[in-house]
Design a protein around this motif. Structure first.
Motif, PDB file in Angstrom:
ATOM      1  N   GLY A 144      38.010  41.153  35.472  1.00 32.62           N
ATOM      2  CA  GLY A 144      37.887  41.485  33.982  1.00 32.62           C
ATOM      3  C   GLY A 144      36.135  41.531  33.548  1.00 32.62           C
ATOM      4  N   LEU A 145      35.330  41.394  34.486  1.00 30.97           N
ATOM      5  CA  LEU A 145      34.098  41.723  34.072  1.00 30.97           C
ATOM      6  C   LEU A 145      33.778  43.156  34.349  1.00 30.97           C
ATOM      7  N   SER A 167      35.492  45.756  47.666  1.00 31.94           N
ATOM      8  CA  SER A 167      34.039  45.287  47.543  1.00 31.94           C
ATOM      9  C   SER A 167      33.949  44.410  46.561  1.00 31.94           C
ATOM     10  N   TRP A 168      33.011  43.424  46.556  1.00 39.10           N
ATOM     11  CA  TRP A 168      32.590  42.409  45.477  1.00 39.10           C
ATOM     12  C   TRP A 168      32.715  43.026  44.270  1.00 39.10           C
ATOM     13  N   ARG A 169      32.016  44.247  43.851  1.00 40.47           N
ATOM     14  CA  ARG A 169      31.948  44.777  42.711  1.00 40.47           C
ATOM     15  C   ARG A 169      33.172  45.105  42.100  1.00 40.47           C
ATOM     16  N   ASN A 170      34.236  45.425  42.867  1.00 44.32           N
ATOM     17  CA  ASN A 170      35.598  45.909  42.452  1.00 44.32           C
ATOM     18  C   ASN A 170      36.448  44.638  42.031  1.00 44.32           C
ATOM     19  N   HIS A 171      36.017  43.488  43.144  1.00 43.59           N
ATOM     20  CA  HIS A 171      36.960  42.131  42.677  1.00 43.59           C
ATOM     21  C   HIS A 171      36.463  41.866  41.190  1.00 43.59           C
ATOM     22  N   LEU A 172      35.042  42.089  41.024  1.00 40.17           N
ATOM     23  CA  LEU A 172      34.742  41.332  39.678  1.00 40.17           C
ATOM     24  C   LEU A 172      35.338  42.187  38.634  1.00 40.17           C
TER      25      LEU A 172
END
Length: 116
Positions: free
Chosen positions: A111-112, A102-107
């Motif tokens: 390091g976010l 998911s985009w959230r996991n990618h971020l």
């Protein structure tokens, strides 16, 4: 060495929780020479794009013939997964498809802390 080219437009805003949950990122590993072909193939898919490119260093490389490889992180809506994979396979049949997150996991992986 890596770079990020995150788009900044209202159609792709991670501030919207609906959009953020629908966007996913696919890892694709190809030789450096094939990276341009992958970028072009992904660019032809509506709503998809390469958001990050990382050069993978081969520590066990013993000769100059060992071609350097890159990991391209392709963002897309989950509904366009099949179209993107088809375009990738046509462009570079020898590429390696990695995990889809998911985009959230990618971020978070980049390091976010909270994936916002």
């Amino acid at each position: 060495m890596a770079y990020a080219a995150y788009r900044d437009d209202h159609a792709f805003s991670v501030r919207s929780p609906v959009v953020a949950t629908q966007i996913h990122v696919l890892d694709v590993v190809v030789s450096c020479a094939d990276a341009c072909r992958v970028r072009r193939a992904v660019a032809r898919c509506p709503g998809a794009g390469v958001v990050r490119c990382e050069v993978l260093l081969n520590e066990r490389s013993s000769t100059e013939n060992d071609a350097p490889r890159v990991r391209l992180m392709v963002r897309m809506a989950l509904s366009s997964y099949a179209q993107v994979v088809h375009a990738l396979l046509e462009a570079v049949p020898s590429g390696e498809l990695g995990r889809l997150v998911s985009w959230r996991n990618h971020l978070q992986r980049c390091g976010l802390r909270y994936g916002h």
